[in-house]
Motif scaffolding. Structure first.
Motif, mmCIF file in Angstrom:
data_model
loop_
_atom_site.group_PDB
_atom_site.id
_atom_site.type_symbol
_atom_site.label_atom_id
_atom_site.label_comp_id
_atom_site.label_asym_id
_atom_site.label_seq_id
_atom_site.Cartn_x
_atom_site.Cartn_y
_atom_site.Cartn_z
ATOM 1 N N LEU A 174 34.482 60.437 42.913
ATOM 2 C CA LEU A 174 35.160 59.724 43.383
ATOM 3 C C LEU A 174 36.348 59.365 44.429
ATOM 4 C CD1 LEU A 174 35.919 56.531 42.861
ATOM 5 C CD2 LEU A 174 36.285 56.807 40.156
ATOM 6 N N ASN A 175 36.277 58.718 45.176
ATOM 7 C CA ASN A 175 37.850 58.142 46.672
ATOM 8 C C ASN A 175 37.971 57.290 46.644
ATOM 9 O OD1 ASN A 175 38.172 61.312 47.364
ATOM 10 N ND2 ASN A 175 36.045 61.134 48.576
ATOM 11 N N LEU A 176 39.295 57.101 46.120
ATOM 12 C CA LEU A 176 39.973 55.378 46.199
ATOM 13 C C LEU A 176 41.043 55.397 47.198
ATOM 14 C CD1 LEU A 176 41.228 54.724 41.219
ATOM 15 C CD2 LEU A 176 38.644 53.947 43.462
ATOM 16 N N ILE A 177 40.697 54.761 47.949
ATOM 17 C CA ILE A 177 41.402 55.291 48.952
ATOM 18 C C ILE A 177 42.018 53.524 49.445
ATOM 19 C CG2 ILE A 177 40.671 55.333 52.001
ATOM 20 C CD1 ILE A 177 38.802 56.543 51.290
ATOM 21 N N SER A 178 43.426 54.051 49.475
ATOM 22 C CA SER A 178 44.077 52.771 49.953
ATOM 23 C C SER A 178 43.877 52.049 51.628
ATOM 24 C CB SER A 178 45.795 52.755 49.593
ATOM 25 O OG SER A 178 46.541 52.197 49.801
ATOM 26 N N PRO A 179 43.887 50.671 51.706
ATOM 27 C CA PRO A 179 43.645 50.810 53.065
ATOM 28 C C PRO A 179 45.146 50.926 53.892
ATOM 29 C CG PRO A 179 42.993 48.799 51.546
ATOM 30 C CD PRO A 179 43.444 49.919 51.129
ATOM 31 N N THR A 180 46.284 50.726 53.039
ATOM 32 C CA THR A 180 47.750 51.016 54.261
ATOM 33 C C THR A 180 48.649 51.970 53.712
ATOM 34 O OG1 THR A 180 48.398 49.428 53.093
ATOM 35 C CG2 THR A 180 47.303 48.687 54.644
ATOM 36 N N GLN A 181 48.238 52.216 53.145
ATOM 37 C CA GLN A 181 48.663 54.199 52.191
ATOM 38 C C GLN A 181 48.408 55.387 52.329
ATOM 39 O OE1 GLN A 181 50.562 51.819 49.568
ATOM 40 N NE2 GLN A 181 52.143 50.863 50.528
ATOM 41 N N PRO A 182 47.959 55.708 52.403
ATOM 42 C CA PRO A 182 47.513 56.751 52.444
ATOM 43 C C PRO A 182 47.584 57.489 51.724
ATOM 44 C CG PRO A 182 48.324 57.000 54.418
ATOM 45 C CD PRO A 182 49.200 55.864 54.189
ATOM 46 N N GLU A 183 49.193 57.800 50.551
ATOM 47 C CA GLU A 183 49.723 58.781 49.752
ATOM 48 C C GLU A 183 49.019 58.020 47.708
ATOM 49 O OE1 GLU A 183 53.034 55.357 50.951
ATOM 50 O OE2 GLU A 183 51.439 56.532 51.703
ATOM 51 N N ASP B 230 45.797 57.424 48.232
ATOM 52 C CA ASP B 230 44.368 58.003 48.188
ATOM 53 C C ASP B 230 44.591 58.532 46.177
ATOM 54 O OD1 ASP B 230 44.723 55.924 50.174
ATOM 55 O OD2 ASP B 230 44.230 57.612 51.627
ATOM 56 N N ARG B 231 43.256 58.840 45.977
ATOM 57 C CA ARG B 231 42.982 59.519 44.862
ATOM 58 C C ARG B 231 41.836 60.128 45.265
ATOM 59 N NH1 ARG B 231 47.871 59.411 45.039
ATOM 60 N NH2 ARG B 231 48.899 58.533 43.712
ATOM 61 N N ARG B 232 41.344 61.415 45.231
ATOM 62 C CA ARG B 232 40.105 61.990 45.170
ATOM 63 C C ARG B 232 40.303 62.821 43.326
ATOM 64 N NH1 ARG B 232 36.707 64.840 47.884
ATOM 65 N NH2 ARG B 232 35.686 66.333 47.439
ATOM 66 N N ILE B 233 38.906 62.300 42.697
ATOM 67 C CA ILE B 233 38.861 62.354 41.222
ATOM 68 C C ILE B 233 37.195 62.752 41.630
ATOM 69 C CG2 ILE B 233 38.738 61.491 38.658
ATOM 70 C CD1 ILE B 233 40.479 59.325 40.379
ATOM 71 N N VAL B 234 37.320 64.377 40.677
ATOM 72 C CA VAL B 234 35.762 64.827 40.115
ATOM 73 C C VAL B 234 35.243 63.798 38.648
ATOM 74 C CG1 VAL B 234 34.961 66.672 39.808
ATOM 75 C CG2 VAL B 234 36.234 66.581 41.632
ATOM 76 N N LEU B 235 33.999 63.535 38.918
ATOM 77 C CA LEU B 235 33.179 63.244 37.892
ATOM 78 C C LEU B 235 32.300 63.808 37.075
ATOM 79 C CD1 LEU B 235 32.694 59.214 38.622
ATOM 80 C CD2 LEU B 235 34.559 60.598 37.720
ATOM 81 N N GLN B 236 32.199 64.436 36.157
ATOM 82 C CA GLN B 236 31.177 65.158 35.284
ATOM 83 C C GLN B 236 30.321 64.844 34.538
ATOM 84 O OE1 GLN B 236 31.417 68.698 36.452
ATOM 85 N NE2 GLN B 236 33.588 68.465 37.549
ATOM 86 N N ARG C 20 41.205 48.468 46.883
ATOM 87 C CA ARG C 20 41.065 50.252 47.443
ATOM 88 C C ARG C 20 39.628 49.657 48.219
ATOM 89 N NH1 ARG C 20 45.551 50.301 45.946
ATOM 90 N NH2 ARG C 20 46.164 52.004 44.545
ATOM 91 N N PHE C 21 39.156 51.110 49.110
ATOM 92 C CA PHE C 21 37.838 51.333 49.607
ATOM 93 C C PHE C 21 37.470 52.673 48.291
ATOM 94 C CE2 PHE C 21 39.883 50.603 53.640
ATOM 95 C CZ PHE C 21 38.959 49.108 53.782
ATOM 96 N N VAL C 22 36.490 51.841 47.503
ATOM 97 C CA VAL C 22 35.974 52.897 46.727
ATOM 98 C C VAL C 22 34.715 53.038 47.106
ATOM 99 C CG1 VAL C 22 34.793 52.608 44.490
ATOM 100 C CG2 VAL C 22 36.520 51.282 44.971
ATOM 101 N N GLU C 23 34.846 55.168 46.778
ATOM 102 C CA GLU C 23 34.068 55.768 47.843
ATOM 103 C C GLU C 23 33.382 56.714 46.773
ATOM 104 O OE1 GLU C 23 33.287 58.323 51.885
ATOM 105 O OE2 GLU C 23 34.609 59.092 50.692
ATOM 106 N N ILE C 24 31.970 57.034 46.530
ATOM 107 C CA ILE C 24 31.462 57.806 45.583
ATOM 108 C C ILE C 24 30.228 58.421 46.561
ATOM 109 C CG2 ILE C 24 29.635 57.900 43.931
ATOM 110 C CD1 ILE C 24 32.067 56.606 42.494
ATOM 111 N N LEU C 25 30.490 59.638 46.368
ATOM 112 C CA LEU C 25 29.723 60.709 46.788
ATOM 113 C C LEU C 25 29.612 61.799 45.757
ATOM 114 C CD1 LEU C 25 33.159 62.075 49.411
ATOM 115 C CD2 LEU C 25 30.764 60.676 49.913
#
Length: 166
Positions: free
Chosen positions: A99-108, A110-116, A135-140
């Protein structure tokens, strides 16, 4: 009779000092703005446009794979307990999700979280800190050799489910 010369020397007049003061003020202001601009460079500008364009094409391929696999899901963020839960629907069951929670304007921010996985369709992870706002919510997720992607923009609020891919 000689005319009286009551004129003061130039350095005792008001107007030369007023003009010199205005010019000095504009130089100081310009240098301070230049210093601010150099110290706080705009991080939104991309140096390598070609690589960014190739990345967009890769992202679109991953989103098409998610559509083919009918992958959708619901994301639950609980800022009070620090838990994240994602309920996955579709024809894919990867060993873990990112799970990536991406801030549109502030890269600091941004959070990357691994879901088990905790069951066949529920994945869980933990929040490093409270996350709210836009936030931009991205699931990979991995599907054998290919990776699918769900990507949407949302305003995150505590205990409010977010539906992705529908």
């Amino acid at each position: 009779m000689q005319p009286e010369n009551n004129a003061l020397p130039w350095y005792k007049e008001f107007w030369p000092w007023f003009i010199i003061g205005m010019l000095s003020f504009s130089v100081v202001l310009g240098l301070s703005l230049l210093t601010i601009a150099i110290r706080n460079a705009d991080s939104l500008v991309v140096d390598n446009y070609y690589d960014a364009g190739k990345g967009i094409n890769t992202s679109l391929e991953r989103e098409k794979l998610a559509e083919q696999l009918a992958v959708t899901g619901s994301l639950y963020l609980d800022n009070t307990t620090g838990q994240i839960e994602f309920v996955l629907k579709g024809q894919s069951r990867p060993p873990h999700l990112v799970l990536n929670l991406i801030s549109p304007t502030q890269p600091e921010r941004d959070r990357r979280i691994v879901l088990q996985p905790i069951s066949s369709d529920v994945y869980r992870g933990s929040l490093p800190e409270e996350i709210v706002g836009r936030r931009f919510v991205e699931i990979l997720g991995d599907e054998k050799t290919e990776q699918w992607r769900l990507f949407e923009e949302h305003t995150l609020m505590n205990n409010q489910p977010i539906t992705l891919g529908e």
